[in-house]
Structure formats: structure tokens, C-alpha cells
Design a protein around this motif. Sequence first.
Motif, mmCIF file in Angstrom:
data_model
loop_
_atom_site.group_PDB
_atom_site.id
_atom_site.type_symbol
_atom_site.label_atom_id
_atom_site.label_comp_id
_atom_site.label_asym_id
_atom_site.label_seq_id
_atom_site.Cartn_x
_atom_site.Cartn_y
_atom_site.Cartn_z
ATOM 1 N N ILE A 36 -28.917 -22.582 -3.399
ATOM 2 C CA ILE A 36 -27.716 -23.455 -2.940
ATOM 3 C C ILE A 36 -26.821 -23.322 -3.932
ATOM 4 C CG2 ILE A 36 -27.114 -25.832 -2.268
ATOM 5 C CD1 ILE A 36 -30.020 -26.282 -1.731
ATOM 6 N N ILE A 37 -25.272 -22.798 -3.427
ATOM 7 C CA ILE A 37 -24.452 -22.676 -4.460
ATOM 8 C C ILE A 37 -23.446 -23.580 -4.211
ATOM 9 C CG2 ILE A 37 -22.700 -20.750 -5.268
ATOM 10 C CD1 ILE A 37 -24.671 -19.053 -3.469
ATOM 11 N N SER A 38 -22.905 -24.086 -5.180
ATOM 12 C CA SER A 38 -21.692 -25.212 -5.190
ATOM 13 C C SER A 38 -20.570 -24.962 -6.279
ATOM 14 C CB SER A 38 -22.319 -26.782 -5.376
ATOM 15 O OG SER A 38 -21.317 -27.425 -5.299
ATOM 16 N N ILE A 60 -25.410 -20.613 0.678
ATOM 17 C CA ILE A 60 -26.678 -20.465 0.365
ATOM 18 C C ILE A 60 -27.056 -19.047 0.230
ATOM 19 C CG2 ILE A 60 -27.332 -22.337 1.726
ATOM 20 C CD1 ILE A 60 -27.943 -20.857 4.337
ATOM 21 N N ALA A 61 -28.247 -18.406 -0.365
ATOM 22 C CA ALA A 61 -28.391 -17.070 -0.524
ATOM 23 C C ALA A 61 -29.929 -17.135 -0.662
ATOM 24 C CB ALA A 61 -27.783 -16.486 -1.546
ATOM 25 N N ILE A 62 -30.403 -15.991 -0.324
ATOM 26 C CA ILE A 62 -31.688 -15.707 -0.543
ATOM 27 C C ILE A 62 -32.236 -14.529 -1.664
ATOM 28 C CG2 ILE A 62 -33.873 -14.883 0.532
ATOM 29 C CD1 ILE A 62 -33.098 -16.439 3.059
ATOM 30 N N ASP A 63 -33.152 -14.693 -2.406
ATOM 31 C CA ASP A 63 -33.734 -13.656 -3.307
ATOM 32 C C ASP A 63 -34.965 -13.288 -2.863
ATOM 33 O OD1 ASP A 63 -31.393 -13.861 -4.848
ATOM 34 O OD2 ASP A 63 -32.403 -14.665 -6.469
ATOM 35 N N ASN A 68 -29.412 -12.264 -3.817
ATOM 36 C CA ASN A 68 -27.896 -12.926 -3.424
ATOM 37 C C ASN A 68 -27.737 -12.302 -1.830
ATOM 38 O OD1 ASN A 68 -27.821 -13.985 -6.042
ATOM 39 N ND2 ASN A 68 -26.804 -12.226 -6.601
ATOM 40 N N ILE A 69 -28.587 -12.311 -0.925
ATOM 41 C CA ILE A 69 -28.506 -12.075 0.468
ATOM 42 C C ILE A 69 -28.280 -13.368 1.321
ATOM 43 C CG2 ILE A 69 -29.208 -11.017 2.419
ATOM 44 C CD1 ILE A 69 -28.938 -9.110 0.170
ATOM 45 N N GLY A 70 -26.931 -13.339 1.844
ATOM 46 C CA GLY A 70 -26.585 -14.872 2.321
ATOM 47 C C GLY A 70 -25.171 -14.392 3.219
ATOM 48 N N PRO A 71 -24.863 -15.459 3.903
ATOM 49 C CA PRO A 71 -23.395 -15.586 4.844
ATOM 50 C C PRO A 71 -22.294 -15.672 3.644
ATOM 51 C CG PRO A 71 -24.502 -17.518 4.767
ATOM 52 C CD PRO A 71 -25.577 -16.685 4.340
ATOM 53 N N SER A 82 -37.924 -22.081 -4.857
ATOM 54 C CA SER A 82 -38.905 -21.046 -4.844
ATOM 55 C C SER A 82 -40.238 -21.028 -4.573
ATOM 56 C CB SER A 82 -38.752 -20.333 -6.182
ATOM 57 O OG SER A 82 -37.497 -20.388 -6.764
ATOM 58 N N PHE A 83 -40.893 -20.103 -3.859
ATOM 59 C CA PHE A 83 -42.187 -19.779 -3.586
ATOM 60 C C PHE A 83 -42.517 -18.485 -4.001
ATOM 61 C CE2 PHE A 83 -45.428 -18.496 -0.400
ATOM 62 C CZ PHE A 83 -46.276 -19.486 -0.710
ATOM 63 N N ALA A 84 -44.063 -18.363 -4.412
ATOM 64 C CA ALA A 84 -44.391 -16.896 -4.504
ATOM 65 C C ALA A 84 -46.078 -16.921 -4.317
ATOM 66 C CB ALA A 84 -44.090 -16.389 -5.947
ATOM 67 N N LYS A 85 -46.525 -15.970 -4.008
ATOM 68 C CA LYS A 85 -48.058 -15.690 -3.486
ATOM 69 C C LYS A 85 -48.588 -14.599 -4.265
ATOM 70 C CE LYS A 85 -50.987 -15.712 0.230
ATOM 71 N NZ LYS A 85 -51.945 -17.061 -0.318
ATOM 72 N N ALA A 86 -49.774 -14.735 -4.927
ATOM 73 C CA ALA A 86 -50.299 -13.571 -5.202
ATOM 74 C C ALA A 86 -51.266 -12.891 -4.155
ATOM 75 C CB ALA A 86 -51.376 -13.686 -6.485
ATOM 76 N N PHE A 87 -50.978 -11.731 -3.498
ATOM 77 C CA PHE A 87 -51.965 -11.562 -2.376
ATOM 78 C C PHE A 87 -53.122 -10.770 -3.011
ATOM 79 C CE2 PHE A 87 -47.500 -11.069 -0.958
ATOM 80 C CZ PHE A 87 -47.325 -11.847 0.154
ATOM 81 N N SER A 88 -53.061 -10.401 -4.193
ATOM 82 C CA SER A 88 -54.307 -9.507 -4.763
ATOM 83 C C SER A 88 -54.119 -9.776 -6.300
ATOM 84 C CB SER A 88 -54.440 -8.057 -4.469
ATOM 85 O OG SER A 88 -53.622 -7.543 -4.918
ATOM 86 N N ASN A 89 -55.036 -9.081 -6.990
ATOM 87 C CA ASN A 89 -54.898 -9.095 -8.535
ATOM 88 C C ASN A 89 -53.953 -8.262 -8.912
ATOM 89 O OD1 ASN A 89 -56.885 -10.814 -8.934
ATOM 90 N ND2 ASN A 89 -58.615 -9.285 -9.022
ATOM 91 N N SER A 90 -53.466 -7.184 -8.082
ATOM 92 C CA SER A 90 -52.437 -6.426 -8.316
ATOM 93 C C SER A 90 -50.800 -6.740 -7.795
ATOM 94 C CB SER A 90 -52.951 -4.999 -7.937
ATOM 95 O OG SER A 90 -53.916 -4.531 -8.272
ATOM 96 N N ILE A 91 -50.787 -7.140 -6.477
ATOM 97 C CA ILE A 91 -49.579 -7.512 -5.764
ATOM 98 C C ILE A 91 -49.197 -8.840 -5.573
ATOM 99 C CG2 ILE A 91 -48.489 -6.935 -3.711
ATOM 100 C CD1 ILE A 91 -50.392 -4.651 -3.248
ATOM 101 N N SER A 92 -47.968 -9.140 -6.024
ATOM 102 C CA SER A 92 -47.484 -10.571 -5.743
ATOM 103 C C SER A 92 -46.085 -10.450 -5.291
ATOM 104 C CB SER A 92 -47.411 -11.368 -7.061
ATOM 105 O OG SER A 92 -46.793 -10.848 -7.820
ATOM 106 N N GLY A 93 -45.707 -11.249 -4.385
ATOM 107 C CA GLY A 93 -44.344 -11.525 -3.889
ATOM 108 C C GLY A 93 -43.918 -12.948 -3.705
ATOM 109 N N GLY A 94 -42.545 -13.025 -3.538
ATOM 110 C CA GLY A 94 -41.723 -14.411 -3.432
ATOM 111 C C GLY A 94 -40.532 -14.335 -3.182
ATOM 112 N N PHE A 95 -39.912 -15.496 -2.783
ATOM 113 C CA PHE A 95 -38.542 -15.710 -2.578
ATOM 114 C C PHE A 95 -37.960 -16.892 -3.040
ATOM 115 C CE2 PHE A 95 -40.732 -17.869 0.996
ATOM 116 C CZ PHE A 95 -39.955 -18.938 1.008
ATOM 117 N N ASN A 96 -36.744 -16.869 -3.246
ATOM 118 C CA ASN A 96 -35.912 -17.824 -3.819
ATOM 119 C C ASN A 96 -34.834 -18.234 -2.552
ATOM 120 O OD1 ASN A 96 -36.644 -18.377 -6.403
ATOM 121 N ND2 ASN A 96 -35.087 -16.730 -7.222
ATOM 122 N N LEU A 97 -34.721 -19.512 -2.483
ATOM 123 C CA LEU A 97 -33.335 -19.994 -1.602
ATOM 124 C C LEU A 97 -32.425 -20.804 -2.485
ATOM 125 C CD1 LEU A 97 -32.187 -20.863 1.071
ATOM 126 C CD2 LEU A 97 -33.406 -22.970 1.118
#
Length: 362
Positions: free
Chosen positions: A166-168, A179-182, A203-206, A149-164
Motif C-alpha cells: 500500500i503506497i501513500s 497498491i502493488a504486488i511483489d 512493484n506490479i500494480g495499477p 506478506s505471505f510466504a510458504k516453503a513447498f519443500s526443503n528446497s523451494i519457497s515462494g511468497g508475495f507482498n501486497l
Amino acid sequence: MKRLFRYITMILAVLFGFTVSQAFAGNPDRSGQAGAPELLINPWAASAGWGNAGMSSVHGVDALFGNVAGITATNKFDANFTYTSWLAGSGADIHVSAFGLLARVGESSVLGVSMMSFSLGVIPVTTTENPDPGTLGTYKPSLMNINLSFAKAFSNSISGGFNLKIISESIRDMGGVGIAIDAGIQYVTGPFDNVHFGITLKNIGPTMKFSGDGLSYKAFLVEGDPNQFTVVQRADEFELPTQLSIAAAYDFVLGETSRLTLAGNFCSNSFTKDQLTFGLQYNWNEILLVRAGYTWEKGIWAKGGFEDVDECMNVNRGLSAGLSVQAPLSKGENPVRLAVDYAFRDTFTFKGHHSVGVRLIF
């Protein structure tokens, strides 16, 4: 930054409009057609205690499931281990273990890693030639998800991130990997930063597909032929259980040390019914937190006699409750804290799901 905010607002408006147009419809006709249903299970006790209602304000390792944007609230490090007894009292002996770790890597960026593993017990091996259990040994099914996972605060009000993700998934002689992405966004406003909004797409993925020796068998092509041939069956591909959640929360400030949070979450599921969750959480001085929630979907009361029993497609009754105790281990503005979390999720027939977690925050 204002331009980024406008883009995010437009995306939220479009997704919200689409979701409302499909509100409470879901897609129950496709129920059971998706694979990897474990992706929809929250393994973390703190957020599970109020039924995933707090996805707009969730933080820490719990945010890796709820809304990955929330990990930006991490000060330095956050570690979490949670153990869940799934369908307690059913005799199925199903347990879920989850571990997560967050680390701040910059002024506004946080990295995370987590693992969720199912223990499904021991199953005896049987075949058509040897149908009696105990003669061919046993095997253990394996279900495991790994998040990067990685996330970043763009300001004191807004933050965003994503998960990669791996499903076994595997058994003794067959398995599949996917694999899937959040992706998630959180927005906070108000005079005391007490108004929260969040949106997450999971859970967006092939598609996934199983392979292995379990799909093959020995057969005679012609009756009486002494030669056997290996026949390989084709496994069909399956989709992942995509999910869109829109959440909001409001903190009622009750004094310098107390806060009551009212939260709600609308969840649109691609392969089952949509869900609406409301929850309450009382926070006393960041030491004691008590929470409860209820998740509703069409037909969930069926087994209680209020609706047609055929409408109920969920083992959960919808009620959840939990608490957290956080003990400061040091002094200062951001003390090291040790927290213990507990959550209970009610179910039909069985004795519910029980989760116990331990967190170290510093």
C-alpha cells in the motif's frame, strides 16, 4: 511437488531468457517517468550492506524488500527496526524509518507486516500572492509504504511468497494512494544447502494518480468580472517502477563455524538502466558478519571521469559495505538473538547513506 518444480523451472527459464535478451539495455529513455521511486530503496541495513547482491539467500525481515520467499526461514518471530540517514551531509534532512515483523503461522507458512516512512523535513508554504517563506506556515510531505506478506516453503528446497504493498504519498493539500504486488521464489541445493537461486518481480500494480485541493485555483473567466471561479487541473496518471531481479549465491564452507558467500544479482528496470551487483559476505559462527558489494550500471563511472558525464543517471557510486553483530540471549538449538546491523552506501557529492538496524530473532 515434482510437477510444481517443473512449472517453476519453466517460468524461471522464460523470464531469464527474456531478461538476457534485454541485458544491460534497461529503459533509460523512460527515466523519471515512473512515480513512487521510494519503492526501489532498500530500507534494511543487513541486505543493503552488500548492495542487494544476496537476494537469492536473503532471509528475515530483510527479505520483505529483497525476495519475500526468504521469510520462510523465520523460526518463530523476527522483528527489525532500521533507521537510515539518506544523502547524509546534503542539508536535506531526509531520514527513513522502517519496521518489520514476521511470525510463523504453520509448519511451512510465515506472515509478515512492515512499514517504511520517509521524513523529508519541514517546507515553508508559499503562493504566487505570498512568495516569501515564513508568512503562511509550513508543511511536511509524507511518503509511506505498508507491506502485507505471505510466504510458504513447498519443500526443503523451494519457497515462494508475495507482498501486497500500500503506497501513500501526500503534501499539505494533495495526495495519492496506490497498491502493488511483489512475488518471489527461492531455490536452495548443494551438499550443504550452499547453492542458492532466486527470482523476484516487484512493484506490479495499477497506475497512481494525485488528487486534492492542490490541483485547483481561483480565477476570473473574464477580465474585470468580480466573480471568481474554481478551476480544477487534471493530474495525469503515472506508472510504478517495475523491477525484475535474478540472483544466485554460493557458500564456501570454511569449517564448522565460518562461511564465505559470493553472490550476484541482475536487476532489470522498466524505467531506468539495468544493474549488476556482486557481493561478498563472511559469516563467523552466526555472531559476526562482514559484507561488501558493488552495483554497476552503464554510466555509473561518468562522474569519475571514465565515461561521458551525461551517461550517469544515478547519485550512487555503487560501493556498499556493512556488518552485523548477533548476540545469543539464550541457549539451545534456536537461541534468541539480538542483532545490530550497519550499512554504508557511497554516493556522488554527498556523504553517502548510513543505515543502522536492530533485530530481535527468536
